[in-house]
Design an enzyme around this catalytic site. Structure first.
Site, PDB file in Angstrom:
ATOM      1  CE  LYS A  42     -16.664   6.620   4.602  1.00  0.00           C
ATOM      2  NZ  LYS A  42     -18.137   6.597   4.754  1.00  0.00           N
ATOM      3  CG  HIS A  83     -20.838  13.882  10.839  1.00  0.00           C
ATOM      4  ND1 HIS A  83     -21.521  13.631  12.002  1.00  0.00           N
ATOM      5  CD2 HIS A  83     -20.271  12.684  10.475  1.00  0.00           C
ATOM      6  CE1 HIS A  83     -21.399  12.354  12.324  1.00  0.00           C
ATOM      7  NE2 HIS A  83     -20.636  11.758  11.413  1.00  0.00           N
ATOM      8  CB  SER A 132     -25.443   3.009   8.840  1.00  0.00           C
ATOM      9  OG  SER A 132     -24.062   3.029   9.125  1.00  0.00           O
ATOM     10  N   GLY A 133     -23.749   3.220   5.912  1.00  0.00           N
ATOM     11  CA  GLY A 133     -22.644   2.595   5.198  1.00  0.00           C
ATOM     12  C   GLY A 133     -21.722   1.835   6.128  1.00  0.00           C
ATOM     13  CG  LEU A 134     -19.907   1.947  10.799  1.00  0.00           C
ATOM     14  CD1 LEU A 134     -18.495   1.460  10.546  1.00  0.00           C
ATOM     15  CD2 LEU A 134     -19.953   2.896  12.000  1.00  0.00           C
ATOM     16  NE  ARG A 185     -21.275  12.297   6.626  1.00  0.00           N
ATOM     17  CZ  ARG A 185     -21.276  11.096   7.208  1.00  0.00           C
ATOM     18  NH1 ARG A 185     -22.308  10.273   6.998  1.00  0.00           N
ATOM     19  NH2 ARG A 185     -20.265  10.700   7.941  1.00  0.00           N
ATOM     20  CG  ASN A 238     -16.141   5.815  10.034  1.00  0.00           C
ATOM     21  OD1 ASN A 238     -15.957   6.501  11.029  1.00  0.00           O
ATOM     22  ND2 ASN A 238     -17.301   5.256   9.750  1.00  0.00           N
ATOM     23  CB  SER A 239     -16.552  10.839   9.802  1.00  0.00           C
ATOM     24  OG  SER A 239     -17.249  10.956   8.581  1.00  0.00           O
ATOM     25  CG  ASP A 246     -17.673   3.135   6.669  1.00  0.00           C
ATOM     26  OD1 ASP A 246     -18.228   2.942   5.569  1.00  0.00           O
ATOM     27  OD2 ASP A 246     -17.884   4.140   7.380  1.00  0.00           O
ATOM     28  CD  GLU A 293     -18.918  10.486   3.606  1.00  0.00           C
ATOM     29  OE1 GLU A 293     -17.751  10.316   3.989  1.00  0.00           O
ATOM     30  OE2 GLU A 293     -19.915   9.950   4.132  1.00  0.00           O
ATOM     31  CG  ASP A 351     -23.614   6.520   4.918  1.00  0.00           C
ATOM     32  OD1 ASP A 351     -23.129   7.354   4.129  1.00  0.00           O
ATOM     33  OD2 ASP A 351     -22.985   6.066   5.897  1.00  0.00           O
ATOM     34  CG  ASP A 354     -19.877   5.381   1.829  1.00  0.00           C
ATOM     35  OD1 ASP A 354     -20.238   5.708   2.972  1.00  0.00           O
ATOM     36  OD2 ASP A 354     -19.635   4.201   1.503  1.00  0.00           O
TER      37      ASP A 354
END
Length: 553
Positions: free
Chosen positions: A132, A201, A58-60, A170, A134-135, A70, A126, A97, A99
């Site tokens: 980026k 997502h 995970s990037g986070l 993504r 975070n979503s 992130d 993504e 991940d 990003d």
């Protein structure tokens, strides 16, 4: 070909397959696949140990573990270094991940090559803008142009070094509020550009957006989801929706944060480790996860067993009546400690430290003591004699360098390693934290030393010697507890042999313990060195100790 032979062939073929091939098989399987988050080498090992067939890098969580946001604050080369450790530490495939791909198409194709070189199985990118965000931060985040993102996908697929490497596209269209039709439009374009799977997502607390997408998507290519927000959804609904792969995205790091906060808070408030030691993983577990055993074997292979000349004598003649019915048919040293006899665990620790010449002095129910590759000597008068008489049974073999150990103790391996490195003629191991040992502290072998234990590294360079031993010491004289472990070199073994013979001659041998033996040596001016420890050992005298032993491991 017989069915069982075919199964073996398939198993061997699977083991030979690259990580990328194994990931592709999971992604394209008719069974729902699961990936678990990891963010460094040790968490990757834990995910594999748990049984997962794949890892979500995970990037986070990799960013958070580095203490940054992130938002691409960790550079892609820093992330790559973490991934290399994770790949080396585990044998299961990793989906990264990635990003937004850390830039444009050129960054993506270089990234893919570097991932393949490190045996990474797959990459997810993504369709947002670099750098980026975070979503789950903010609303209506801007998305990349479809044609631009398709160019990244094509560049990545053209750059892979393994034909089975997977690139997962993504789309953040649902997260950013662009709607279902836009998500489907983008997914179709990404699939046409060569994406091996689509990750869709959503940040809603129900899976409605995801199931609606899946229904209209059909079986055009595998779908991957990340149910962080709609975590309460039964997994069976994902199967019914035709989802190919589920990512549990950040839960190992979140669990670690909770545990570290509580541990740090408690240690700070209590100014002690006593309250947390039994609640956290042992140092031995850390060593196991780090595969220290492999290094031990490698040292034997390439450096040679430098401790092969050390002998060990384990005194295990007594029954252990305090354990009641547990020792009715076997001696105390053979009671079960989490599936393995106590003696076996003690012998294993010695062998891990390079000591292989081990002799056990048996007595009560001696036929129950049978371990591979150990010698045995019998003390048939065990009911009338103590540890000194048991040691005297091995007097013909007692020659330095050697270890003498009680048969009902456990200790961390580092204690034995440090003891073997000590240079004194006779060296006893003394626990400076004896008062913290609890209910059995009234039966300890208390010692008086030339100086008390201190935690200063420079102070510890000064040698410490034994001045007295026995339960008759006054409160102000006690500096610790002898744990039942001593090392003798050639001269030390000679002194012990001579004293055992003298005790046999004057009739004091039969009922004497080893503390009495040491006291006689001290009275004659023999120097006995002390190696202080601060806990990390245990003797098993009663049911209470037995319970602690299970936690100790």
């Amino acid at each position: 070909m017989a069915a069982n032979q075919l199964g073996r062939e398939i198993g061997r073929a699977s083991a030979r397959a690259s990580k990328a091939a194994r990931f592709r098989a999971e992604l394209c399987s008719s069974e729902l696949a699961f990936l678990m988050e990891a963010h460094d080498g040790i968490s990757a090992k834990i995910v594999e140990e748990a049984g997962f067939k794949g890892i979500w890098a995970s990037g986070l969580t990799m960013s958070a573990a580095l203490g940054v946001r992130d938002n691409n604050e960790a550079s892609w080369t820093q992330v790559l270094e973490i991934l290399e450790f994770m790949s080396d530490a585990s044998s299961i495939p990793i989906l990264v991940d990635g990003d937004t791909g850390y830039g444009n198409f050129n960054n993506v194709r270089r990234l893919v090559k570097k991932l393949c070189q490190r045996d990474i199985a797959a990459l997810a990118i993504e369709d947002k803008l670099f750098p980026k965000t975070n979503s789950f931060v903010g609303e209506n985040q801007p998305l990349a142009r479809i044609d631009e993102f398709c160019g990244k996908i094509k560049a990545g697929k053209d750059s892979q070094l393994d034909d089975n490497f997977c690139l997962i596209a993504r789309t953040e269209a649902l997260i950013s509020g662009w709607g279902l039709n836009e998500a489907l439009k983008r997914a179709e374009a990404y699939h046409a550009a060569g994406a091996d799977g689509i990750l869709v997502h959503s940040k809603r607390t129900t899976p409605d957006e995801i199931t609606a997408f899946a229904q209209r998507w059909g079986d055009r290519c595998p779908l991957v989801i990340v149910p962080t927000m709609y975590y309460a959804t039964p997994t069976e609904e994902f199967r019914k929706a035709g989802i190919a792969m589920v990512i549990w995205a950040n839960h190992n790091l979140r669990a670690a944060i909770t545990a570290m906060r509580e541990t740090s808070r408690r240690v700070y408030e209590e100014a002690s480790l006593t309250g947390v030691e039994g609640r956290i993983a042992s140092v031995h577990e850390v060593f196991e996860l780090s595969d220290n055993r492999e290094l031990i074997e490698a040292e034997k292979r390439y450096l040679g067993p430098d401790r092969k000349s050390v002998r060990a004598f384990v005194l295990a003649a007594t029954r252990g009546e305090e354990l009641g019915p547990l020792t009715k048919s076997r001696p105390k040293c053979m009671i079960d400690i989490r599936g393995t006899p106590l003696l076996h665990r003690l012998v294993t620790t010695m062998r891990e430290s390079g000591v292989s010449d081990i002799t056990v002095v048996r007595g009560y129910r001696k036929d129950a003591i049978s371990l591979p590759n150990i010698a045995t000597i019998d003390n048939d008068a065990f009911e009338e004699t103590g540890e000194a008489a048991s040691l005297a049974c091995a007097i013909d073999k007692l020659d330095g360098p050697c270890l003498v150990s009680y048969g009902d103790i456990l200790y961390r391996r580092y204690i034995l390693d440090n003891l073997l490195d000590m240079a004194g003629d006779i060296v006893v191991v003394v626990d400076a934290l004896w008062r913290e040992r609890g209910p059995s502290s009234s039966t300890v072998d208390l010692v008086d030393c030339s100086r008390p234990f201190t935690s200063g590294y420079l102070d510890e360079e000064e040698s410490v010697s034994l001045r007295g031993i026995g339960r008759g010491l006054g409160e102000g004289e006690v500096d610790g507890e002898w744990i039942g472990l001593v090392k003798l070199n050639g001269q030390g073994a000679q002194a012990v042999r001579a004293e055992l013979e003298a005790m046999r001659a004057n009739g004091t041998l039969a009922r004497a313990g080893l503390p009495e033996l040491f006291a006689r040596l001290l009275a004659k001016g023999t120097r006995i060195e002390v190696m202080y420890i601060a806990g990390h050992w245990l003797d098993v005298d009663d049911a209470f100790d037995l319970a602690k032993a299970r936690n100790f491991l």
